[in-house]
Design an enzyme around this catalytic site. Structure first.
Site, mmCIF file in Angstrom:
data_model
loop_
_atom_site.group_PDB
_atom_site.id
_atom_site.type_symbol
_atom_site.label_atom_id
_atom_site.label_comp_id
_atom_site.label_asym_id
_atom_site.label_seq_id
_atom_site.Cartn_x
_atom_site.Cartn_y
_atom_site.Cartn_z
ATOM 1 N N ASP A 262 1.150 5.318 11.288
ATOM 2 C CA ASP A 262 2.046 4.186 11.107
ATOM 3 C C ASP A 262 1.164 2.939 10.955
ATOM 4 O O ASP A 262 -0.068 3.001 11.066
ATOM 5 C CB ASP A 262 3.042 4.067 12.269
ATOM 6 C CG ASP A 262 4.323 3.317 11.842
ATOM 7 O OD1 ASP A 262 4.263 2.554 10.856
ATOM 8 O OD2 ASP A 262 5.364 3.471 12.495
HETATM 9 C C1 NOJ Z 1 6.292 0.545 10.648
HETATM 10 C C2 NOJ Z 1 7.439 1.486 10.875
HETATM 11 O O1 NOJ Z 1 7.382 2.020 12.178
HETATM 12 C C3 NOJ Z 1 7.488 2.627 9.879
HETATM 13 O O2 NOJ Z 1 8.661 3.364 10.089
HETATM 14 C C4 NOJ Z 1 7.400 2.096 8.486
HETATM 15 O O3 NOJ Z 1 7.524 3.142 7.563
HETATM 16 C C5 NOJ Z 1 6.072 1.375 8.329
HETATM 17 N N1 NOJ Z 1 6.013 0.255 9.269
HETATM 18 C C6 NOJ Z 1 5.828 0.865 6.914
HETATM 19 O O4 NOJ Z 1 6.639 -0.197 6.650
#
Ligand code: NOJ
Length: 732
Positions: A262
């Site tokens: 993430d």
């Molecule tokens: C953080 C989020 O937790 C995740 O779900 C998301 O896909 C990413 N950022 C990218 O934006």
């Protein structure tokens, strides 16, 4: 994909790996945020030198094409980039939030919605979405419950598979297909106290029986990528958790796509306190099995030194890079780079798909004296009140980066159109936002007094749910409860339509309304969908994918809980009001309940009313005994005993009475949407095999265990229509 194609892909990957420098390999393992519609010299250089493999958040078509052209024509090996984006519930045309989609209990609808989203995103040059989020969510305080499919592993697994198939389509190389990414691996939904990014502590048995199941279903459906969770799991952050990323995902499940972190979660390993430096974070993540780093530079800055120092082997790097190249090949990215993106789907068909999804997501929670559906012919005037009645943006919900609010049709617009010029529609917003605390409700009350019916549109605006948007108090925010009460005092029949990104605690307003329709955040076509249901053009058919607590203090509350050694029974529950002073402690029932609130939810999992009524009878299990290799068929009659044709979601639940680890009191094992005209009756049958009954027992192996089972068929998790059978080991 045929064996020959697979072998050819693997040969191609091996040959590329032989030709790649270490810097190019690390580049493939690195994902950067785009420059938002421009190609900076720095980014162009990175792409040209092959030191970046993926870009997120670049949705401008010409910019993508320019970057892809540099990657494929100017970089040494011509490896295409993969462009990713959060396409969570629609791209341009926003669909209901995933929790609302789950309330449809209709995997076809979910699949079709994802197909639409994929086609719209692909038309914008994207090839990869960071969805579906399949985290089991038992805590409505958690803002990301909106993105989930709710509390049940079976329902979430069915929806996960449907969404993956929708995004990736039957042929992932097709120009309108995009790769799916299941997230957040794993356990994120169990964030302590419903606070985002918080610690999770999930015993392995619970992890396997509950939290991992939708991820496995996504693997079985062919998902191409995984994203790790921000959270730590039993003390080890998921981004560097070898048990999850290697033992379970690769060894047990045989997943051969790639895993992305993430956002910056590799460097955050140090913030967790797992490592001291970014270099150690890169080491921990890469050796645990993480293939690609999102929006951080720990891999880029430190992997080559780790290889030179002999701490990370080239073989380990090759394995990670091979996973990424495999997905790029399976998506046909090199060929796609040579052709323009597909054209977007027709707006009319997009609207129809969004409307169907919204209609099916609506859950009717209360309908006294059949105040709904409204009889249009009998209405002279209608009051439409509340901050969510005419706000095309707020009805869309969280994660709508590319959504076009201009495509939204609000409830007010749809009601005005549906009622026609003969009905006087008075609209009063009442509160500026759902959070506003100060307002006088005189104008709203006057409108309600003068109307045949008051339609209240309350709830939570978009900003109150989603990532890092958690709430400790999940009552209707602001002064909305007062607004509802004030309208109630007018004596006009009151219908509340609630739009929200989570289950709210509705105890305060439940008795203040005649009817209650839960609309989640219904997306662009929420207005027409709600109008159709209010007017009875459609009968509501949604069922809750998550339990609604009476008060936040009950959380976590979910239907598939364990029995405990001292379960509450109606006779053992003692209410605080009934306790005499100085009563002996042991007079308190000594079972599992609260003194100050009914231990049951306000609305249970699987609950939802219809404009018709359904009766269930004659449950039958095809045999009293089932062999491990055999099956039983469980069937019941369901009949439409009400006035209109309607769809009922027939649900099958099972209880395994004794297990080597304790078993839930009920578990959903099957469901079917059944359409019935008034007076019509159908027999609905479900086949159960040992595989359906299997679970991870004390040895953490998945198997069905012999013994007694109860089965129920009904329209809610509280159904009492029960049968039973015994699972036995065959005599040899
Ligand atoms: C953080 C989020 O937790 C995740 O779900 C998301 O896909 C990413 N950022 C990218 O934006």
């Amino acid at each position: 994909m045929s064996r020959e194609t697979n072998e050819a892909t693997e040969r191609q990957i091996r040959s590329l790996l032989q030709r790649m420098t270490l810097a190019e390999k690390i580049g493939q393992m690195t994902q950067l945020n785009g420059d938002e519609g421009r190609v900076s010299d720095a980014l162009a250089d990175r792409v040209r030198s092959g030191t970046v493999g993926s870009i997120l958040n670049e949705v401008d078509g010409p910019t993508q094409q320019a970057l892809q052209r540099i990657a494929t024509e100017e970089s040494r090996l011509g490896i295409p980039l993969i462009f990713g984006r959060d396409v969570i519930h629609g791209f341009r045309t926003i669909l209901p939030i995933p929790l609302g989609q789950a309330a449809s209990w209709n995997p076809q609808t979910v699949r079709e919605g994802a197909r639409l989203a994929a086609a719209e995103a692909a038309a914008s040059g994207l090839q990869w979405t960071f969805a579906p989020m399949v985290d089991i969510a038992r805590d409505p305080r958690w803002g990301r419950v909106a993105e989930s499919f709710g509390e049940d592993p079976h329902l979430a697994s069915v929806m996960a598979a449907a969404m993956v198939k929708g995004f990736q389509g039957p042929d992932p190389t097709a120009p309108d297909a995009i790769a799916a990414c299941v997230k957040h691996f794993a356990g994120y939904g169990a964030s302590e106290s419903g606070k985002d990014y918080n610690t999770t502590n999930i015993p392995e048995n619970e992890l396997r029986n509950v939290y991992l199941r939708p991820f496995k279903a996504a693997v079985d459906a062919g998902v191409m990528t995984f994203m790790t969770s921000f959270s730590d799991l039993d003390g080890v952050p998921a981004t560097a958790n070898a048990f999850l990323l290697t033992t379970v995902l690769r060894k047990e499940w045989g997943f051969d796509g790639f895993v992305v972190s993430d956002w910056d979660s590799v460097r955050q390993l140090a913030v967790h306190g797992m490592t001291e430096t970014d270099r150690e974070s890169a080491f921990e993540a890469v050796t645990a099995g993480l293939d690609m780093e999102m929006a951080g530079d720990a891999y880029l800055s430190h992997l080559s030194a780790l290889v030179e120092a002999g701490r990370v082997t080239v073989a380990q790097i090759d394995e990670r890079v091979g996973n990424i190249l495999r997905v790029k090949a399976r998506l046909g990215l090199s060929d796609r780079a040579r052709t323009p993106p597909c054209s977007p789907p027709e707006p009319a068909s997009a609207r129809a798909i969004a409307k169907r999804a919204a209609v099916e997501s609506l859950v009717l929670l209360r309908n006294d004296h059949r105040v709904l559906p409204l009889d249009r012919a009998a209405l002279d005037s209608v009051a439409v009140i509340g901050p969510m009645a005419d706000d095309g943006y707020e009805q869309l919900g969280t994660w709508i980066f590319d959504g076009d609010p201009a495509r939204s049709v609000t409830p007010l617009a749809a009601l005005v159109e549906g009622l026609g010029p003969g009905v006087d529609v008075r609209y009063v917003r009442g509160l500026e936002t759902t959070r506003s605390r100060t307002a006088t409700f005189d104008e709203a009350a006057t409108a309600a007094e003068a109307a045949d019916v008051a339609l209240l549109f309350v709830g939570e605006e978009s900003i109150l749910s989603g990532e890092a948007h958690c709430r400790a108090d999940i009552d209707l925010p602001g002064a909305q409860v007062e607004l509802v009460r004030r309208i109630r005092r007018t004596g006009t029949p009151t219908v509340a339509v609630i739009m929200a990104g989570r289950p709210l605690t509705l105890t305060n307003v439940f008795d203040e309304v005649d009817a209650l329709l839960y609309a989640w955040h219904p997306g662009a076509m929420g207005g027409p969908a709600i109008a159709d249901v209010l007017f009875g053009i459609e009968s509501p058919s949604g069922k809750l994918p998550i339990s609604f607590p009476r008060v936040a203090g009950q959380i976590p509350i979910y239907y598939n809980h364990k029995n405990t050694g001292r379960p509450a029974s109606p006779g053992s529950v003692v209410s605080i009001e009934s306790i005499e002073s100085r009563a002996p402690q042991t007079s308190f029932g000594m079972t599992s309940f609260y003194l100050d609130v009914d231990p049951t939810p306000l609305f249970p999992f699987g609950y939802g009313l219809s404009y018709s009524s359904f009766e269930y009878a004659d449950i039958e299990v095809s045999a009293p005994q089932m062999d491990m290799a055999g099956s039983v068929t469980v069937s019941a009659s369901v009949s439409n005993s009400g006035p209109v044709a309607a769809v009922e979601v027939v649900q099958l639940y099972v209880r395994d009475l004794v297990g080597s680890t304790t078993r839930p009191v009920k578990e959903l094992k099957g469901f079917r949407r059944v359409e019935l005209s008034p007076g019509q009756s159908k027999r609905v049958a479900f086949v159960l095999t040992a595989d359906d009954l299997a679970f991870y027992g004390r040895n953490q192996r998945r198997a069905a265990e012999p013994g007694e089972f109860h089965v129920w068929i009904g329209g809610c998790s509280t159904t009492e229509l029960r049968g039973e059978f015994r699972l036995r080991v065959e005599d040899r």
